[in-house]
Each structure stands twice: as structure tokens, then as C-alpha cells.
Design an enzyme around this catalytic site. Structure first.
Site, PDB file in Angstrom:
ATOM      1  N   HIS A 373      12.873  16.289  14.463  1.00 28.00           N
ATOM      2  CA  HIS A 373      14.173  17.222  14.137  1.00 28.00           C
ATOM      3  C   HIS A 373      15.636  17.141  13.264  1.00 28.00           C
ATOM      4  O   HIS A 373      16.133  17.745  12.384  1.00 28.00           O
ATOM      5  CB  HIS A 373      14.844  18.594  14.774  1.00 28.00           C
ATOM      6  CG  HIS A 373      13.527  19.938  15.197  1.00 28.00           C
ATOM      7  ND1 HIS A 373      12.958  21.272  14.342  1.00 28.00           N
ATOM      8  CD2 HIS A 373      13.564  20.059  16.497  1.00 28.00           C
ATOM      9  CE1 HIS A 373      12.281  21.468  15.034  1.00 28.00           C
ATOM     10  NE2 HIS A 373      12.339  20.319  16.595  1.00 28.00           N
ATOM     11  N   LYS A 565      25.013  28.729   7.279  1.00 28.59           N
ATOM     12  CA  LYS A 565      24.455  27.541   8.244  1.00 28.59           C
ATOM     13  C   LYS A 565      26.069  26.999   9.281  1.00 28.59           C
ATOM     14  O   LYS A 565      26.567  27.459   9.018  1.00 28.59           O
ATOM     15  CB  LYS A 565      23.761  26.389   7.661  1.00 28.59           C
ATOM     16  CG  LYS A 565      24.494  26.110   6.436  1.00 28.59           C
ATOM     17  CD  LYS A 565      23.321  24.899   4.875  1.00 28.59           C
ATOM     18  CE  LYS A 565      23.052  25.641   4.587  1.00 28.59           C
ATOM     19  NZ  LYS A 565      21.729  25.442   4.849  1.00 28.59           N
ATOM     20  N   ARG A 566      25.433  26.447  10.338  1.00 25.42           N
ATOM     21  CA  ARG A 566      26.114  25.546  10.486  1.00 25.42           C
ATOM     22  C   ARG A 566      26.995  24.497   9.619  1.00 25.42           C
ATOM     23  O   ARG A 566      26.956  23.889   8.633  1.00 25.42           O
ATOM     24  CB  ARG A 566      25.624  24.650  11.538  1.00 25.42           C
ATOM     25  CG  ARG A 566      25.052  24.996  13.083  1.00 25.42           C
ATOM     26  CD  ARG A 566      25.835  25.928  13.864  1.00 25.42           C
ATOM     27  NE  ARG A 566      26.270  24.717  14.800  1.00 25.42           N
ATOM     28  CZ  ARG A 566      27.158  24.733  15.830  1.00 25.42           C
ATOM     29  NH1 ARG A 566      26.258  25.259  16.390  1.00 25.42           N
ATOM     30  NH2 ARG A 566      27.390  23.719  16.492  1.00 25.42           N
ATOM     31  N   LYS A 571      25.496  18.540   4.624  1.00 22.70           N
ATOM     32  CA  LYS A 571      25.191  20.821   4.043  1.00 22.70           C
ATOM     33  C   LYS A 571      26.584  20.685   3.307  1.00 22.70           C
ATOM     34  O   LYS A 571      26.178  21.083   2.775  1.00 22.70           O
ATOM     35  CB  LYS A 571      25.636  21.705   5.394  1.00 22.70           C
ATOM     36  CG  LYS A 571      24.504  20.950   6.344  1.00 22.70           C
ATOM     37  CD  LYS A 571      24.590  22.663   7.449  1.00 22.70           C
ATOM     38  CE  LYS A 571      23.464  22.014   9.199  1.00 22.70           C
ATOM     39  NZ  LYS A 571      22.073  21.806   8.694  1.00 22.70           N
ATOM     40  N   THR A 673      15.815  26.368   7.071  1.00 23.48           N
ATOM     41  CA  THR A 673      15.205  27.508   7.347  1.00 23.48           C
ATOM     42  C   THR A 673      15.564  28.555   6.785  1.00 23.48           C
ATOM     43  O   THR A 673      15.219  30.061   6.651  1.00 23.48           O
ATOM     44  CB  THR A 673      14.215  27.672   8.852  1.00 23.48           C
ATOM     45  OG1 THR A 673      15.134  28.067   9.830  1.00 23.48           O
ATOM     46  CG2 THR A 673      13.305  26.614   9.497  1.00 23.48           C
ATOM     47  N   LYS A 677      14.810  32.226   4.474  1.00 22.69           N
ATOM     48  CA  LYS A 677      15.176  33.641   5.574  1.00 22.69           C
ATOM     49  C   LYS A 677      15.011  34.227   3.952  1.00 22.69           C
ATOM     50  O   LYS A 677      15.447  35.087   3.694  1.00 22.69           O
ATOM     51  CB  LYS A 677      15.648  33.595   5.972  1.00 22.69           C
ATOM     52  CG  LYS A 677      14.720  33.190   7.288  1.00 22.69           C
ATOM     53  CD  LYS A 677      16.480  32.973   8.560  1.00 22.69           C
ATOM     54  CE  LYS A 677      15.679  31.666   9.569  1.00 22.69           C
ATOM     55  NZ  LYS A 677      16.720  31.255  10.714  1.00 22.69           N
TER      56      LYS A 677
HETATM   57  C1  F58 Z   1      17.314  21.538  12.238  1.00 18.87           C
HETATM   58  N1  F58 Z   1      17.919  20.982  13.516  1.00 18.87           N
HETATM   59  C2  F58 Z   1      17.374  20.737  11.225  1.00 18.87           C
HETATM   60  N2  F58 Z   1      19.479  20.675  15.722  1.00 18.87           N
HETATM   61  O1  F58 Z   1      18.636  20.202  10.775  1.00 18.87           O
HETATM   62  C3  F58 Z   1      16.742  21.469  10.210  1.00 18.87           C
HETATM   63  O2  F58 Z   1      16.863  20.799   8.859  1.00 18.87           O
HETATM   64  C4  F58 Z   1      15.577  21.943  10.790  1.00 18.87           C
HETATM   65  O3  F58 Z   1      15.294  22.804   9.599  1.00 18.87           O
HETATM   66  C5  F58 Z   1      15.731  22.907  12.596  1.00 18.87           C
HETATM   67  O4  F58 Z   1      16.073  21.655  13.301  1.00 18.87           O
HETATM   68  C6  F58 Z   1      14.187  22.927  12.545  1.00 18.87           C
HETATM   69  O5  F58 Z   1      13.527  22.106  12.157  1.00 18.87           O
HETATM   70  C7  F58 Z   1      18.830  21.286  14.427  1.00 18.87           C
HETATM   71  O6  F58 Z   1      19.087  23.127  14.743  1.00 18.87           O
HETATM   72  C8  F58 Z   1      20.272  21.197  16.268  1.00 18.87           C
HETATM   73  O7  F58 Z   1      20.701  22.626  16.580  1.00 18.87           O
HETATM   74  C9  F58 Z   1      20.036  20.571  18.418  1.00 18.87           C
HETATM   75  C10 F58 Z   1      20.966  21.037  18.994  1.00 18.87           C
HETATM   76  C11 F58 Z   1      21.159  19.694  20.095  1.00 18.87           C
HETATM   77  C12 F58 Z   1      22.092  19.465  20.232  1.00 18.87           C
HETATM   78  C13 F58 Z   1      21.680  18.155  18.649  1.00 18.87           C
HETATM   79  C14 F58 Z   1      21.559  18.915  17.474  1.00 18.87           C
END
Ligand code: F58
Length: 831
Positions: A373, A565-566, A571, A673, A677
Site C-alpha cells: 500500500h 484525509k489523514r 498529501k 480511496t 468516494k
Molecule cells: C493507504 N495506506 C495509502 N496506511 O496511503 C492509500 O494511498 C491507499 O489508497 C490505501 O492505503 C488503501 O490501499 C494507509 O492507509 C496506513 O494507514 C498504515 C497503517 C499502519 C501504520 C502505517 C500506515
């Protein structure tokens, strides 16, 4: 055991209180639950009682489907998908389950007849289980929904964190974190399975023994923790299938360590229990950078071990040996967090089930598939060998053995290329030795996939280049998707009703490609009026809710420009802020400027230790505080920060957006994602060619997408040529003035130093090329402003966006996983 026990009555036909789907049946069940489960009569019931009674009413109806599914799956002996994920960001259950059961309207009528405030109970009351950080956790939840809807036998395995992602408060413009006590009032959606528990070992040492000429290893751990299962049913939409989400909670094997207790060390004894239970206490709130904490590795191993032991238990109920385990299960590793599963399955097969290495490795390698990811180097997980040795000594031995055998293969294939061997190794030997979890996951899987075309391409050409050369057929792209049940039907009922009317049925909810039928209406001005009315109503709902819960006052007539988003530098929320300040300066310099009135809405959490991200939140709020109160601006520009962005708040935001900000530096966002949405709810996108934006633009058409910025290739070229952000300022007076305005203290009550860490970083380093993309972004935003003025054209673009979003349903993604990776098919469940 062949059961002779049948349910107390035969379900739906008998109008049974626990299963009936009729309005009268629902009313009866509701009052019954209020009485017998909450111990209340309606006049004295609290909002929590009312919610609980509703939740149990719905849960009963799910249980029937769940039990039927379990039986049908067992009888069919079908291939089962096991999704291993450290995070599931489910969102509130009640409304979603009512939709998936197909009884939302009937429940509303039942509620009205009982004199209940239905929306308050269904929408407002529920605390959401925040068992995830962001996109990755939410993706797991969307995939669980689609798996059930497509009738694929599946189990989601994960961790039952006692405290999920923190709640975000905004105080004086700053983010303040508050612990999330989501279990405080009880969780009606889960069933504890106290007898379903597995021991998970940590620490200690290993010992070899000779077992009739075969070397066997015994692990002598110094700590054993129990994992107890908590099950949540996940309903499919419009089908009777219900799958299982099984989350593990850590418990000490005994409440007291008697030895310590008897020697008088009472606190020491209690400490053992506390340490064990800490494993599932709290979700790590980190966004991308790797946490590197011992407890995190413990969490990962804990849930993976419980899950694999459970899979083996299930398998051995109907098989004598484990030889064909991989034919029964496909286990998907959701990023590297569960990658230790590769070593754990080997250990279970070798040490606990007496298998030899070769068959054990064959089974392991054919069981797992791995999704990556992220490409951010700081997010690629590695664990120090020293920590492994201390916590999982047996797994380290197994990893070394996997690595030896793997590197021998590499050496034969690439004679003399020791540099390549070092790059491919599971162990990073630079400095302190570390285990590369992505390498472990890749070597131990039959398939590896990225989450959008661009991302997969970059994965294959950069971080996984050597692996891709070695095993080109192992790599796939499966572009992410989101579930239209939650993100259209639950979130935006008005839009859903319009879609159903145009499509002539609700088929689009199961087959989002049907929305193409909207295209025929894109130019119809009457339809456009209705379309716009749906959007305006959602904007009004959002404005009213914000007015009720915050001090933000926003005008639904303005363009709602949303970034939710985060919060992360890549970003580029700060790029958005630079645009806001640009417009502000222009308006101050020229009060008669004919600007499109806009409301900028932000939402998102920053990792608690990520100072720059927290400073970006403060900057957004500080800029808002000045602009919103400047009488000269008079509402033409407004800035609102929606606190505590989560699934529930997202559901209010997506339907209300006119413009969706997807402005990451190209090459950094794996997929995104939120972009899907927003677009599904009729927002137009302003975005870079990053992640799934590329494919969204392809689908909706380039005329219906606001594109700007460097491409991923151009980013690389600029970096290679030497990027000097100061040169961007020197070439652009307006940009320079915007940064100076931040530094002037205007937004910080005269404190000229407050935002220096941000502005200084932009001027001197700018790792995410905010300044390089500034001018292109501003120009593109100007085009957005103009486009908004032609509402006929805007509405047309909005309709076309929605009509062409079929590809981004998670049903399509899951179908691809099933066909190309898991080789899993549906099992029809009938009550
Ligand atoms: C996200 N990763 C990607 N990681 O940033 C985003 O582009 C993608 O659409 C999504 O995954 C789904 O594929 C992400 O959300 C985390 O939140 C991790 C959680 C655990 C610690 C490291 C980051």
C-alpha cells in the site's frame, strides 16, 4: 458433530420475533429487546437503551443468516478467503446493516409508529469502532462488505483494540488527542467466544532435538498470552450471505501468576496480567512512518498466530492432514503488518505438525498473497534482528533458513551478482541488521499486488524491481475500490433514490456499472436541477450539522471545496492553504474582485508525534480565524476544519462536496480511496496524476477532471536535476508574498516564528514539491472558479463523473482478486 438441533421456529414465514422482517415483527422485536435486554419501558429509556434495542433487533436477523452461511460454506467445502489485516475501519454498523438487510424503510416506518426519532437512533447514537488509521483500514472494511455481497466465503482476521484511533479535538486551532473508549457502552455487534482461544508465545529460546534421525526444534518461550475470539457478522447486500470478522483480544492465561503471588510479589503477579493484556490495548496511531515499537511487533505476531491456529483448527475438522491446506485457504496479507505469518505458518507446520521443510514451504508459499500500500521509503517495515531474537527467536531461525534457500536460488540465477543478492536478501545488512518484512511477504507469497496502475508500475520499477525481474508473473495490479452501499446508499439517500429512479431498479447497488444510464440525462436541464437540488440539500445538512456541533457557519450556496484525509506533507494540505491565502491577498488588494464564493472544508487527523502535520492543522485553523472574521471578505471565502474526521463524519462530507482535493505529489499516494468516494457523490476532482486519480480521470474523461502539476516522471527528473525550491519563490512574486504573509505573524497574533518550521521547510527543502506545483495549482483553481459559474456545465460534469464511476466499486476489485489471485468462487446461501 451432526447436529439435530434446529432453530426454535422456522424463520421468516412464521413471523418470529427474532427473524421477522415485517414491520409488525420489527416493532414487536424492538419493544421486546428494550424490555428483556435493556430492562426498560419506553417512557424511561435513555438514548443508549433505544439504540441498543434497535441494534439487537437487527443483529438477531443477521445471526440467522450468519449461521446459515456457516453451514452452507461448510457443506460446500468451498475455498475460503482469509483477509489478514491489523486494521478494520468499519464505521457505524446499524444503518449499514439495515441497508444490507433491505429493511431500512420498514424499520423507519416501524420506528415512526413507535414514536421514535429514527435518525437520531440510527445515525447519531452509534460510536463507531475506529479500529484503523485511514485508507488501509477502510479498504479492509469495504472489502469485507464486497466479499459478503459477492457471496465469497471469507473470514476477516484482525485485532480487537480496546482503544481505537484517538478522537481529535481542536483547541485554539491545535489538534488535541483524546482516547477513544468505543467499548464503554458495550458492543452489541460482536459475540465473544470465550472458549475459542489460542496460546501465543513470546521470548525465551529454542532447543534442538533428534526425533528418530529428524532434527526437530522446540521453542521454550518465557511468556504465553491467550488470544480470545470476538466475532462480528458482516452481511452481504441483497443476499443471505453473512461472513465472519474475527478479532482477537489478548488475555493473560491465568489471572495471577501464583508463584509470584505466593512469594508475596503481588504487584509483580498483577504486572504479568497487565503486560499480556496490553497487547491489544491500543491501535498505533501512526500514519506512514514506521513505529518501530516492540509492542507493535507483538500485536502483529499475536493476531497472526491466533488466526493461523484458527485456520488450522477449522481445516482439521474435516481433513486428516494439512497437506492440502493451501487449497482450502487463500490468505491475503494487507500490507506487511501481518507478514510474520509466513514464518509463523512454517513454524506451525514444522514444529507443531511435524512436517518436513519442503512440503511446509510449498503449502506456505501457496497460501499467502501480499498487497503493498505504499512506496514511501520510511513506511517500508523492517524490524531489527535483535528485537526478533528477543521476541521471536524461533521465527528468526526460520527466516534465516528461508533466506539461505532463497539466496542460493538467486545466486544460481545471477552468477556472481552479489550486489543483487544483498538487495534481495530478507536481511538488510547495512548497519544494525534488520528483517525486511516486504521481502519476507514477497518470498512467501504466490502473488504480490499494488493498488492502482501507477502505483503497481512504480512498485515494479523501483522498490520491487529485483523481485519483479526474478518473478515477473507474481506481480499484479488490482486497483482499489469502495463500497457503494456505505458511500452512496447509507451516506447519500437522496442521491441513491435519484439513481434508482433513473436506472429503473436498485440493480446499480450491486452492479455500479449500471450508473452509465445517468449519462443520457447529463445534458437534461430539468434533471440537472434535480441533481443540483440533491447536492444543495446535502450541503445544507452539513452546514446545519456544523452549526449545531461547532462554531463554523457556512453557506450552502458557495462552492464547497473539500480536502478530507489523514494530514500528511505528501498529501499537501498546505498547498491548499497557500491557495486560500493567495485568494485572500487578491481580494484584500482588490475588494471588487469578482471571485467565486468558496467554502474550504478540511478534515483529517495527524499522527500525534508528527509535528509538521499538526502545525498544518494549526495553520488551517489560524488562516480560517483571520479570513472568517475579516469583514472585508464578507463570506466570499470561508475556511472550516471539521474535527474528528472518521467514517461517520465522512458520510456527512462526501455528499456535500462540490470539489474534491486530491493533490498529493505525483508518485506518493499509492491509490487514495477518498478520491472515489467524493466522485461517486458528484464532486469534481482537482488533482495530480497520482494513485487512482489517473484511472478516475481516464474513466470520467479529461474534460470532467481538473488536472494540474508535475507527473511522477517529471518529479523524478526535477529531483535528479537538483530541485531548489527557493528558485520557485524567486520566479513567482505572488508565491513569495504568500509565504511572507504567513511569516509576518498575521495568522499567529504577531508571532513570526510559529509557522517557520513549515515555511522554512518549504523554502529550503520542500520534499513534496509544493512550491514547484504552486503556480499550476493556482491556475487550475482559477479554471475551477470559472467552471462553477456555468452551473449547467458544472452539473453536467458532475453527473458524468458519477455515471462513470462503476470501475471504482469494491465489488469490481474483489471480483478481480477472486479471479486472478484467490481463485475463489461464490457459495449461494439460502435461508
Ligand atoms: C493507504 N495506506 C495509502 N496506511 O496511503 C492509500 O494511498 C491507499 O489508497 C490505501 O492505503 C488503501 O490501499 C494507509 O492507509 C496506513 O494507514 C498504515 C497503517 C499502519 C501504520 C502505517 C500506515
Amino acid at each position: 458433530m451432526n447436529t439435530i438441533i434446529t432453530p426454535p421456529t422456522n424463520p421468516a414465514s412464521m413471523d418470529h420475533t427474532r427473524t421477522s422482517l415485517s414491520k409488525e415483527g420489527l416493532k414487536r422485536a424492538y419493544v421486546d429487546n428494550l424490555f428483556y435486554l435493556q430492562g426498560r419501558f419506553p417512557e424511561v429509556a435513555t438514548p443508549l437503551d433505544l439504540y441498543m434495542a434497535a441494534a439487537y433487533t437487527v443483529r438477531d436477523r443477521m445471526l440467522e443468516r450468519w449461521i446459515c452461511s456457516a453451514r452452507a460454506y461448510r457443506d460446500a467445502g468451498a475455498r475460503t478467503v482469509c483477509y489478514l489485516s491489523a486494521e478494520y475501519l468499519l464505521g457505524p454498523h446499524l444503518a449499514n446493516n439495515l441497508i444490507n438487510l433491505g429493511i431500512m424503510e420498514k424499520a423507519r416506518e416501524a420506528g415512526d409508529e413507535l414514536g421514535l426519532d429514527f435518525d437520531d437512533i440510527v445515525v447519531e447514537s452509534e460510536e463507531e469502532p475506529g479500529l484503523g488509521n485511514g485508507g488501509l483500514g477502510r479498504l479492509a472494511a469495504c472489502y469485507m462488505d464486497s466479499l459478503a455481497t459477492l457471496q465469497i466465503p471469507a473470514i476477516g482476521y484482525g485485532i480487537r483494540y480496546e482503544f481505537g484511533i484517538f478522537d481529535q479535538l481542536i483547541q485554539d486551532g491545535w489538534q488535541v488527542e483524546v482516547s477513544d473508549v468505543w467499548l464503554r457502552d458495550g458492543n452489541p455487534w460482536e459475540l465473544p467466544r470465550p472458549k475459542l482461544r489460542f496460546g501465543v508465545c513470546f521470548g525465551g529460546r529454542t532447543e534442538q532435538r533428534n526425533d528418530n534421525g529428524r532434527m526437530r526444534v522446540r521453542w521454550l518461550p518465557d511468556l504465553v498470552v491467550n488470544g480470545v475470539a470476538y466475532d462480528t457478522p458482516i452481511l452481504g447486500y441483497g443476499v443471505d450471505n453473512a461472513n465472519l470478522l474475527r478479532l482477537w483480544k489478548a488475555e493473560a492465561p491465568r489471572s495471577f501468576d501464583f508463584q509470584s503471588f505466593n512469594t508475596g510479589d503481588y504487584y509483580g503477579a498483577v504486572q504479568t496480567k497487565v503486560d499480556a493484556e496490553n497487547i491489544t490495548k491500543v491501535l498505533y496511531p501512526n500514519d506512514e512512518p514506521q513505529a518501530g515499537k516492540e509492542l507493535r511487533l507483538k500485536q502483529q505476531y499475536f493476531f497472526v498466530s491466533c488466526s493461523l491456529q484458527d485456520m488450522i483448527r477449522l481445516y482439521l475438522r474435516s481433513h486428516e492432514t494439512l497437506d492440502d491446506f493451501h487449497l482450502k485457504f487463500a490468505a491475503q496479507l494487507n500490507d506487511t503488518h501481518p507478514a510474520i505469518a509466513v514464518a509463523e505458518l512454517m513454524r506451525l507446520l514444522l514444529d507443531e505438525h511435524d512436517m518436513d521443510w519442503d512440503p511446509a514451504w510449498m503449502i506456505t508459499r501457496n497460501t499467502f498473497a501480499f498487497t503493498n500500500h505504499t512506496l514511501l521509503p520510511e513506511a517500508l517495515e523492517t524490524w531489527s534482528v535483535a528485537l526478533f531474537e528477543h521476541l521471536l527467536p524461533r521465527h528468526l531461525e526460520i527466516i534465516y533458513e528461508i533466506n539461505n534457500r532463497f539466496l542460493d536460488e538467486v545466486r544460481i540465477r545471477y552468477l556472481g551478482d552479489e550486489a543483487r543478492v544483498a538487495r534481495l536478501s530478507l536481511i538488510d545488512e547495512h548497519g544494525q541488521k534488520r528483517v525486511r518484512m516486504a521481502h519476507l511477504a514477497t518470498v512467501g507469497s504466490f502473488a504480490v499486488n499494488g493498488v492502482a496502475e501507477l502505483h503497481t508500475g512504480l512498485l515494479k520499477s523501483t522498490v520491487m524491481k529485483d523481485f519483479c525481474e526474478l518473478w515477473p508473473d507474481r506481480f499484479h495490479n488490482i486497483t482499489n475500490g469502495v463500497t457503494p452501499r456505505r458511500f452512496i446508499v447509507v451516506s447519500n439517500p437522496r442521491l441513491a433514490a435519484l439513481m434508482t429512479e433513473v436506472c429503473g431498479s436498485e440493480e446499480w447497488i450491486r452492479n455500479l456499472a449500471c450508473l452509465r444510464r445517468l449519462e443520457a440525462y447529463a445534458g437534461d436541464e430539468d434533471f440537472q436541477q434535480r441533481w443540483q437540488a440533491v447536492k444543495t440539500a446535502a450541503k445544507r445538512d452539513l452546514a446545519n450539522w456544523l452549526a449545531r456541533t461547532t462554531d463554523a457557519r457556512i453557506d450552502p450556496e458557495t462552492l464547497f471545496d473539500v480536502q478530507a484525509k489523514r494530514i500528511h506533507e505528501y498529501k499537501r494540505q498546505h498547498l491548499n492553504v497557500l491557495h486560500i491565502i493567495t485568494l485572500y491577498r487578491r481580494l484584500k488588494a482588490n475588494p471588487d474582485l469578482d471571485l467565486t464564493p468558496r467554502t474550504f472544508i478540511f478534515g483529517g487527523k495527524a499522527a500525534p508525534g508528527y509535528h509538521l502535520a499538526k502545525l498544518i492543522i494549526k495553520l488551517i485553523n489560524a488562516v480560517g480565524a483571520v479570513i472568517n472574521h475579516d469583514p472585508q471578505i464578507n463570506g466570499t471565502l470561508r475556511v472550516a476544519f471539521l474535527p474528528n474526521f472518521n467514517v461517520k463524519n465522512g458520510q456527512r462530507l462526501y455528499p456535500a462536496a462540490d470539489l474534491s482535493e486530491q493533490i498529493s505529489m505525483a508518485g506518493k499516494e499509492a491509490s487514495g480511496t477518498g478520491n472515489m468516494k467524493f466522485s461517486m457523490n458528484g464532486a469534481l476532482t482537482i488533482g495530480t496524476l497520482d494513485g487512482a486519480n489517473v484511472e478516475i480521470r481516464e474513466e470520467v474523461g479529461e474534460d470532467n477532471f481538473f488536472l494540474f502539476g508535475l507527473t511522477a516522471d517529471e518529479v523524478q527528473q526535477r529531483l535528479a536535476a537538483g530541485y531548489h525550491p527557493r528558485e520557485c519563490c524567486e520566479g513567482d512574486e505572488e508565491l513569495s508574498a504568500v509565504l511572507d504573509l504567513i511569516d509576518s505573524g498575521l495568522f499567529s497574533h504577531g508571532d513570526t516564528g510559529l509557522f517557520r518550521p513549515l515555511t522554512g521547510n518549504l523554502r529550503d527543502h520542500d520534499p513534496f514539491m509544493v512550491l514547484a506545483d504552486f503556480r499550476a495549482y493556482i491556475d487550475c483553481q482559477e479554471a475551477v472558479g470559472h467552471a462553477w459559474r456555468d452551473r449547467v456545465h458544472w452539473n453536467r460534469m458532475s453527473i458524468l463523473n458519477v455515471a462513470r464511476m462503476g470501475k471504482f466499486s469494491s465489488d469490481r476489485s474483489i471480483q478481480e482478486y477472486c479471479n486472478r489471485i484467490w481463485k475463489a468462487g461464490p457459495v449461494d446461501v439460502r435461508l
